[in-house]
Design a protein around this motif. Sequence first.
Motif, PDB file in Angstrom:
ATOM      1  N   PRO A  55      24.629 -76.912  11.572  1.00 17.07           N
ATOM      2  CA  PRO A  55      25.897 -77.540  11.948  1.00 17.07           C
ATOM      3  C   PRO A  55      27.000 -76.497  12.154  1.00 17.07           C
ATOM      4  O   PRO A  55      27.098 -75.542  11.380  1.00 17.07           O
ATOM      5  CB  PRO A  55      26.246 -78.417  10.734  1.00 17.07           C
TER       6      PRO A  55
ATOM      7  N   ASP B  21      32.928 -85.180  10.423  1.00 22.14           N
ATOM      8  CA  ASP B  21      32.389 -84.856   9.092  1.00 22.14           C
ATOM      9  C   ASP B  21      33.003 -85.724   7.988  1.00 22.14           C
ATOM     10  O   ASP B  21      32.420 -85.871   6.926  1.00 22.14           O
ATOM     11  CB  ASP B  21      32.621 -83.374   8.769  1.00 22.14           C
TER      12      ASP B  21
ATOM     13  N   TYR C 208      30.542 -80.120  12.229  1.00 25.08           N
ATOM     14  CA  TYR C 208      30.080 -81.365  11.592  1.00 25.08           C
ATOM     15  C   TYR C 208      28.594 -81.466  11.860  1.00 25.08           C
ATOM     16  O   TYR C 208      28.063 -80.713  12.690  1.00 25.08           O
ATOM     17  CB  TYR C 208      30.868 -82.606  12.052  1.00 25.08           C
ATOM     18  N   ALA C 209      27.944 -82.381  11.161  1.00 23.28           N
ATOM     19  CA  ALA C 209      26.471 -82.360  11.145  1.00 23.28           C
ATOM     20  C   ALA C 209      25.862 -82.396  12.548  1.00 23.28           C
ATOM     21  O   ALA C 209      24.895 -81.691  12.826  1.00 23.28           O
ATOM     22  CB  ALA C 209      25.952 -83.531  10.309  1.00 23.28           C
TER      23      ALA C 209
ATOM     24  N   TYR D 190      29.067 -80.808   5.118  1.00 27.11           N
ATOM     25  CA  TYR D 190      28.078 -80.977   6.203  1.00 27.11           C
ATOM     26  C   TYR D 190      27.261 -79.703   6.373  1.00 27.11           C
ATOM     27  O   TYR D 190      26.262 -79.687   7.079  1.00 27.11           O
ATOM     28  CB  TYR D 190      28.774 -81.336   7.518  1.00 27.11           C
ATOM     29  N   ARG D 191      27.695 -78.617   5.731  1.00 27.84           N
ATOM     30  CA  ARG D 191      26.956 -77.358   5.801  1.00 27.84           C
ATOM     31  C   ARG D 191      26.109 -77.210   4.537  1.00 27.84           C
ATOM     32  O   ARG D 191      26.616 -77.408   3.423  1.00 27.84           O
ATOM     33  CB  ARG D 191      27.942 -76.178   5.848  1.00 27.84           C
TER      34      ARG D 191
ATOM     35  N   THR E 274      25.933 -78.916  16.632  1.00 25.35           N
ATOM     36  CA  THR E 274      25.123 -77.828  16.099  1.00 25.35           C
ATOM     37  C   THR E 274      25.154 -76.608  17.006  1.00 25.35           C
ATOM     38  O   THR E 274      25.399 -76.695  18.204  1.00 25.35           O
ATOM     39  CB  THR E 274      23.659 -78.287  15.940  1.00 25.35           C
TER      40      THR E 274
END
Lengths: 464, 464
Positions: free
Chosen positions: A32, B354, A35-36, B129-130, A39
């Motif tokens: 990420p 996120d 945010y998830a 999120y990481r 990427t």
Amino acid sequence: MFDRDVYRARREGLRRGLGPGIALFLGNDESPMNYADNTYRFRQDSSFLYYFGLDTAGLVAIIDLDEGTETLYGPELTVEDFVWTGPLPSLGDRAALAGVERVMAPARLEEDLGRIRQAGRAVHFLPPYRPENKLKLLAWLGVPPDRASAEASVPFIRAVVEQRSVKSPEEIAEIEKAVDISVDMHLAALRLVRPGFTEARIAAAVHQVALAAGGDLSFPIIATVHGEVLHQHAQTETLTSGGMFLLDAGAETALHYAGDLSTTMPVDGRFTDRQKDVYRIALAAHETAKSALKPGAPHLDVHLAACRMIAEGLKGLGLMKGDLDEAVRRGAHALFFPCGEGHMMGLDVHDMEDLGEVYVGYEGRPKSTQFGLKSLRLARPLRPGFVVTVEPGIYFIPQLIDQWRAENRFPEHIDYDRVEAYKDFGGLRNEEDVLITGNGHRVLGRKKPLTVEEIEALVGKADA
Amino acid sequence: MFDRDVYRARREGLRRGLGPGIALFLGNDESPMNYADNTYRFRQDSSFLYYFGLDTAGLVAIIDLDEGTETLYGPELTVEDFVWTGPLPSLGDRAALAGVERVMAPARLEEDLGRIRQAGRAVHFLPPYRPENKLKLLAWLGVPPDRASAEASVPFIRAVVEQRSVKSPEEIAEIEKAVDISVDMHLAALRLVRPGFTEARIAAAVHQVALAAGGDLSFPIIATVHGEVLHQHAQTETLTSGGMFLLDAGAETALHYAGDLSTTMPVDGRFTDRQKDVYRIALAAHETAKSALKPGAPHLDVHLAACRMIAEGLKGLGLMKGDLDEAVRRGAHALFFPCGEGHMMGLDVHDMEDLGEVYVGYEGRPKSTQFGLKSLRLARPLRPGFVVTVEPGIYFIPQLIDQWRAENRFPEHIDYDRVEAYKDFGGLRNEEDVLITGNGHRVLGRKKPLTVEEIEALVGKADA
């Protein structure tokens, strides 16, 4: 991907090189950015690529070293996923491309690993460098994240290093493709460089060449007017007349093999006399190192030969002095060349760096702690099939010069008064990629400009 | 960075909006690609950027909400680091740029957090999120990685969303800069597109524009002949005559504000009649949605207005039928438009994703579970200072059409026999970025080609 038989043979070789138990391969997940679901481009783990070739996120593979069975764990996509990703082959079809017959849902993995551990069998894993894989080792094997590298399997590391160090013909062809694209990247920069352009603009053009060829970069571009900063990744400066511009950049092919080249060029197309003097010393060191590359030669000696040439050249300029054997032995030259002369290259630009330089470059023996020499990644004797970079350079790092002078380090080898006049010089290097052959070496890829004349003939020749 | 007073005022606003305790801000670390030191370009966490503006890895900040003290934890570099990175300002000097007075070594953090927890004080953190930040929360606060999002502070999330949703004038200026660069990216693609070029070549040219402007991409480029695949990030195809090419790409400025635009263009410069028909329906939906953007309007209604226009247009082509109010209410149109009409944009291209779409787009209320509608990220009433995208599209997704037909979904609204003839159509959308003003809206950035005529006038006009 290569043919499935390539991956089968590699895994078969690994099984022969590794004792009983289970070899666990953690593929990488998506990384990420902010945010998830936003990427970075996906980069599969290189050892996973080497043994399985499958280039999608969320995969884990297990080889049962005793039974010889191989299992790929990974997600299956649904039609609703296809709305976002487009249709993808099934996990089984993808596994078949790597010659793997068994596939399982990810949920099965924890259960299977639990049974294996309960049976008291060894689970070999490689040192994790990604935080998501540290989390997996914690969840699945109870490995504390701060112990994950220490608990990695040394026999597994050694067996992988043994195989990946020697490049096969299909790997060499792929690396050569990466080097050819890298040459195009450097030619693009050479033709574009001129006063008033920004580092970012030139880096962008260089990056474009790699992307247009269907791959990406093998490492973040160094495109800088401050060549003396070894890993300068910010590109915020503007090129000015009289200065030099250093590009260190390489392509990664779609199969993820790397190229890695460096070029130093005068911003306005002509090196000054002072720049030429230093450039030619670095180039002499470069050619000396290159000519020393052959099977059996310890790469430490190649490095030291380059250091010696740099010391001799700088003595000629009056910057170094005294007994140069002694100076190089004690590391006095490292004021101007504080890093290594080259490194292994393959699926990683610093090949297998995640497995540990001690195993990759030092056959398990400890590295030197001397400033300069401790940054040499490769010291071991070379073997046919190794691919290495050649990249000695000369750097004038103001903060380092000030520190050494203040500490009066090596006054018998360094003339600090004369060095003072070079504190605004910057730094320079060239870099090529070389294959060790049966009886010597071969520079990979198309010819890249190296001499003062070759460089000057190209600088700034493109339309803006 | 903005002026330190901007960051001070934001933190002061946060303190007013959040109860007692400690607010913990986890900056991002470097993200390894294939080994620890080969990293993706660094991307700082957006909330960290919003409140502190500091854009380097390894930072953590704490605000004591009761006392009002602020502390930045981070590493100091040594001269030996400077050899690799070049000289950097001290941590204290960097903190001062954000108006933060106290700095500490990272080693102090665990101790300080331990004391805070021992005192029984609340430690607010945002959903990580990481993976590296999940590891930190585990090590420092004992938060299990799979519980980290659930244990994040809802008051903290709500307070951050409240502030970040409304863009200040300096933020709007920065977003507009990002949109302008994004327009240049799309103009580059329009001029370059032609039969025989690869998606990768065009994506490379688009990426170059973002890099040359001193920033990078705000999300991975979608540059595809398969516009019907919503998040197609692979670029392996070649453009062919008669097809369309969809570009969804945006720049991120050096300060990390995003732009996000989409353009669909005919590969050989002229839309076919069938393409024009569908294009104009999507454009009508686009203009309908845009004109509905104003303070107080629920974004759900904006979305549904676009859906309704798409349904009407497709009824005109004979692909949909029956009562269209009913069709849109039940989600029949989602066969052709299975996603949302727009989303918030700011420091993230999907702003604050996120923090959770329920908080960002739904004021804490649950999202719909209906196919299509469940992918709408923003439903809440709009407010002045919101920046949103407008991006309705029409997509013919063969696998989805086959599935719906097999399940005989909405036979009263969809004429599957006629839809069958469009299974090779692909997909298309346009996208612009819009600011909600005091009494309506303003499209951000320079004008981007939108109509059939504007698009056709540009396609393929660049020298190769």
